[in-house]
Write a protein that holds these residues in place. Structure first.
Motif, mmCIF file in Angstrom:
data_model
loop_
_atom_site.group_PDB
_atom_site.id
_atom_site.type_symbol
_atom_site.label_atom_id
_atom_site.label_comp_id
_atom_site.label_asym_id
_atom_site.label_seq_id
_atom_site.Cartn_x
_atom_site.Cartn_y
_atom_site.Cartn_z
ATOM 1 N N LEU A 33 0.713 -1.234 -0.196
ATOM 2 C CA LEU A 33 0.093 -0.054 -0.046
ATOM 3 C C LEU A 33 0.562 1.219 0.008
ATOM 4 N N CYS A 34 2.028 1.268 0.644
ATOM 5 C CA CYS A 34 2.872 2.236 0.843
ATOM 6 C C CYS A 34 4.200 2.001 0.417
ATOM 7 N N ALA A 35 4.400 1.854 -0.649
ATOM 8 C CA ALA A 35 5.573 1.207 -1.280
ATOM 9 C C ALA A 35 6.808 1.699 -1.637
ATOM 10 N N ALA A 36 7.200 3.065 -1.723
ATOM 11 C CA ALA A 36 8.343 3.702 -1.989
ATOM 12 C C ALA A 36 9.232 3.757 -1.031
ATOM 13 N N PRO A 37 10.705 3.460 -1.048
ATOM 14 C CA PRO A 37 11.356 3.239 -2.247
ATOM 15 C C PRO A 37 11.232 2.049 -2.669
ATOM 16 N N GLY A 38 10.729 0.954 -2.254
ATOM 17 C CA GLY A 38 10.669 -0.400 -2.974
ATOM 18 C C GLY A 38 11.218 -1.436 -2.120
ATOM 19 N N ALA A 52 3.458 1.659 6.961
ATOM 20 C CA ALA A 52 2.881 3.227 6.933
ATOM 21 C C ALA A 52 3.572 4.235 7.248
ATOM 22 N N PRO A 53 3.425 5.431 6.608
ATOM 23 C CA PRO A 53 4.097 6.766 6.845
ATOM 24 C C PRO A 53 4.292 6.826 8.570
ATOM 25 N N CYS A 54 5.376 7.132 9.117
ATOM 26 C CA CYS A 54 5.451 7.337 10.384
ATOM 27 C C CYS A 54 6.453 8.266 10.772
ATOM 28 N N SER A 90 -3.899 8.875 13.161
ATOM 29 C CA SER A 90 -5.224 9.259 12.157
ATOM 30 C C SER A 90 -5.315 8.685 10.878
ATOM 31 N N LEU A 91 -3.841 9.191 10.220
ATOM 32 C CA LEU A 91 -3.607 8.627 8.744
ATOM 33 C C LEU A 91 -3.439 7.095 8.912
ATOM 34 N N GLN A 92 -2.486 6.688 9.940
ATOM 35 C CA GLN A 92 -2.510 5.360 9.781
ATOM 36 C C GLN A 92 -3.588 4.298 9.930
ATOM 37 N N GLN A 150 -6.661 5.176 9.102
ATOM 38 C CA GLN A 150 -7.426 5.090 7.707
ATOM 39 C C GLN A 150 -6.618 4.239 6.661
ATOM 40 N N LEU A 151 -5.586 4.246 6.561
ATOM 41 C CA LEU A 151 -4.743 3.147 5.833
ATOM 42 C C LEU A 151 -5.150 1.804 6.115
ATOM 43 N N LEU A 152 -5.189 1.715 7.607
ATOM 44 C CA LEU A 152 -5.420 0.276 7.910
ATOM 45 C C LEU A 152 -6.869 -0.236 7.482
ATOM 46 N N LYS A 212 -0.308 5.320 -8.135
ATOM 47 C CA LYS A 212 0.062 6.631 -7.484
ATOM 48 C C LYS A 212 -1.230 7.139 -6.635
ATOM 49 N N LEU A 213 -2.067 6.424 -5.962
ATOM 50 C CA LEU A 213 -2.925 6.494 -5.256
ATOM 51 C C LEU A 213 -3.040 6.834 -3.833
ATOM 52 N N ASP A 214 -4.071 7.766 -3.324
ATOM 53 C CA ASP A 214 -4.050 7.639 -1.977
ATOM 54 C C ASP A 214 -4.294 6.485 -1.309
ATOM 55 N N CYS A 274 1.874 -2.295 -6.376
ATOM 56 C CA CYS A 274 2.671 -1.295 -5.679
ATOM 57 C C CYS A 274 2.137 -0.139 -5.626
ATOM 58 N N ASN A 275 1.994 0.410 -4.591
ATOM 59 C CA ASN A 275 1.315 1.913 -4.784
ATOM 60 C C ASN A 275 2.073 2.852 -3.923
ATOM 61 N N GLU A 276 2.301 4.241 -4.199
ATOM 62 C CA GLU A 276 2.767 5.173 -3.627
ATOM 63 C C GLU A 276 2.338 6.489 -4.044
ATOM 64 N N TYR A 277 1.797 7.065 -2.923
ATOM 65 C CA TYR A 277 0.845 8.600 -3.040
ATOM 66 C C TYR A 277 1.942 9.636 -3.420
ATOM 67 N N ASP A 278 2.979 9.619 -3.395
ATOM 68 C CA ASP A 278 4.118 10.817 -3.407
ATOM 69 C C ASP A 278 4.523 10.733 -4.773
ATOM 70 N N ASP A 279 4.631 11.757 -5.617
ATOM 71 C CA ASP A 279 4.862 11.832 -6.955
ATOM 72 C C ASP A 279 6.246 11.588 -7.101
HETATM 73 N N1 SAM Z 1 7.491 0.214 2.171
HETATM 74 C C1 SAM Z 1 8.655 1.125 1.671
HETATM 75 C C2 SAM Z 1 10.095 0.221 1.417
HETATM 76 O O1 SAM Z 1 10.191 -0.759 2.280
HETATM 77 O O2 SAM Z 1 10.765 0.606 0.844
HETATM 78 C C3 SAM Z 1 8.627 2.359 2.613
HETATM 79 C C4 SAM Z 1 7.184 3.018 2.800
HETATM 80 S S1 SAM Z 1 7.550 4.459 3.849
HETATM 81 C C5 SAM Z 1 7.708 3.979 5.364
HETATM 82 C C6 SAM Z 1 5.932 4.981 3.970
HETATM 83 C C7 SAM Z 1 5.620 5.639 2.521
HETATM 84 O O3 SAM Z 1 4.034 6.062 2.254
HETATM 85 C C8 SAM Z 1 6.275 6.974 2.037
HETATM 86 O O4 SAM Z 1 6.886 6.673 0.684
HETATM 87 C C9 SAM Z 1 5.004 7.968 1.776
HETATM 88 O O5 SAM Z 1 5.313 8.673 0.640
HETATM 89 C C10 SAM Z 1 4.042 6.995 1.586
HETATM 90 N N2 SAM Z 1 2.603 7.440 1.771
HETATM 91 C C11 SAM Z 1 2.188 8.758 2.811
HETATM 92 N N3 SAM Z 1 1.141 9.063 2.577
HETATM 93 C C12 SAM Z 1 0.507 7.957 1.905
HETATM 94 C C13 SAM Z 1 -0.896 7.723 1.340
HETATM 95 N N4 SAM Z 1 -1.897 8.350 1.714
HETATM 96 N N5 SAM Z 1 -1.114 6.676 0.441
HETATM 97 C C14 SAM Z 1 -0.033 5.774 0.176
HETATM 98 N N6 SAM Z 1 1.307 6.266 0.566
HETATM 99 C C15 SAM Z 1 1.378 7.084 1.285
#
Ligand code: SAM
Length: 331
Positions: A135-140, A209-211, A238-240, A242-244, A188-190, A157-162
């Motif tokens: 769900l929150c994949a970058a940098p991968g 999750a972003p943390c 709260s973001l975490q 909602q992601l869950l 590239k979804l929320d 694989c999803n990542e919100y940030d461009d």
């Molecule tokens: N899983 C990645 C890895 O192992 O390389 C690291 C992920 S990092 C902890 C969390 C990512 O969640 C960040 O890249 C951030 O930009 C992204 N993110 C933040 N808000 C998000 C959202 N609403 N939906 C999806 N991704 C989000």
């Protein structure tokens, strides 16, 4: 390069505002364990790095070099669902390993990471043919690690940030060959909306999750940056949550998810998971204590956690984490 980054880190000052905040919060939450965690987090010279080998670009030469330099496999062969193709090397001495430069048309042989980052991937236990969402994949890093474990049916694989989403694409292209790469969908979804967009589509979901990233926040560049981060920290649970919730919607009944963060903060870890367990009647905790026991040679965990969760505490010589991992199942 990693070397330059490490040099920068060494030159960087520890940010007192962040340290004071952590000191207060973590003395309460971790008790005696905090002092030794703090000693590692504030000492970049104590930091270690793990080397995850890319099974799609195997190199005996690299493995020989690693063994010669004192590296050994991080995970015992006895772990369930750990295929022989999954190879990660670590050693007890601190230090770095050169990062591999991008070469057009050539797959990279390894990925450098914090060894604790592999625990969420191992806890997810992806098997061949399963449909997986990262769900929150970058940098991968965890996407690449997942593909070392199994051949999923569909891998989303999803990542919100461009910018980070481009980074994710690049990572996948540097590690995953044709035709496997065609099974991977990058979006590239929320992440909060994926549950409604793709309901009950996946067998496994990873919510990394972003943390608040304790390790890097301690080296915030100035008081302003640190102060802003500490304000943003309050919004994260709260973001975490909602992601869950979105991840649960995206799961098929019977499917499971792993939630992970790289902070020690209880508000972003156990509290978020407890809130989910108390508010979603179709979700049950999954016991991951066997996995924790199987890797306890190389990782130090906070004691007193529940069976469906673990918290890796960095320690000298085992400077992995912080990393919180919890596993849940949808009924
Ligand atoms: N899983 C990645 C890895 O192992 O390389 C690291 C992920 S990092 C902890 C969390 C990512 O969640 C960040 O890249 C951030 O930009 C992204 N993110 C933040 N808000 C998000 C959202 N609403 N939906 C999806 N991704 C989000």
């Amino acid at each position: 390069s990693l070397e330059n980054k490490t040099k920068e880190k060494l030159q960087k000052q520890i940010c007192q505002v962040a340290l004071d905040h952590f000191e207060k919060q973590y003395t309460t939450e971790l008790g005696e364990a905090w002092a030794s965690v703090r000693d590692v987090l504030t000492c970049p010279l104590c930091w270690q790095c793990a080397i995850l080998l890319n099974k799609f670009s195997p190199s005996t030469e690299l493995e020989n070099t690693l063994r010669m330099k004192g590296y050994h496999p991080a995970f015992p062969g006895s772990l369930p669902y750990l295929p022989a193709s999954f190879k990660c090397y670590i050693r007890r001495t601190p230090g770095r390993f050169p990062a591999q430069k991008h070469q057009a048309g050539k797959l990279k042989e390894y990925y450098l990471l914090n060894a604790a980052s592999l625990l969420p991937v191992l806890a997810l236990e992806v098997k061949d043919g399963e449909d997986v969402l990262d769900l929150c994949a970058a940098p991968g890093g965890k996407s690449v690690a997942t593909l070392q474990c199994a051949y999923p049916g569909q891998f989303h694989c999803n990542e919100y940030d461009d910018l980070r989403s481009r980074w994710l694409k690049q990572t996948i292209e540097s590690f995953i060959p044709d035709p496997l790469i065609n099974l991977i969908m990058v979006s590239k979804l929320d992440g909060r909306q994926i549950g409604d967009l793709k309901p009950e589509l996946y067998d496994k979901v990873l919510v990394d999750a972003p943390c608040s990233n304790d390790r890097s926040w301690l080296f915030s560049s100035d008081i302003q940056q640190a102060t802003l981060r500490l304000i943003q920290r309050k919004e994260l649970p709260s973001l975490q949550f909602q992601l869950l919730r979105s991840a649960i919607k995206a799961l098929r009944p019977g499917g499971s998810l792993v939630y992970s963060t790289c902070t020690l903060s209880k508000a972003e870890n156990s509290d978020v998971i407890n809130l989910i367990l108390n508010s979603c009647s179709n979700v049950m905790p999954v016991d991951i204590s066997e996995m924790a026991k199987a890797v306890s040679q190389e990782f130090t965990f906070l004691s007193g956690m529940q069976q469906h969760e673990l918290l890796v505490l960095p320690e000298k010589g085992k400077a992995w984490g912080p990393m919180y991992v919890a596993k849940l199942k949808k009924m």
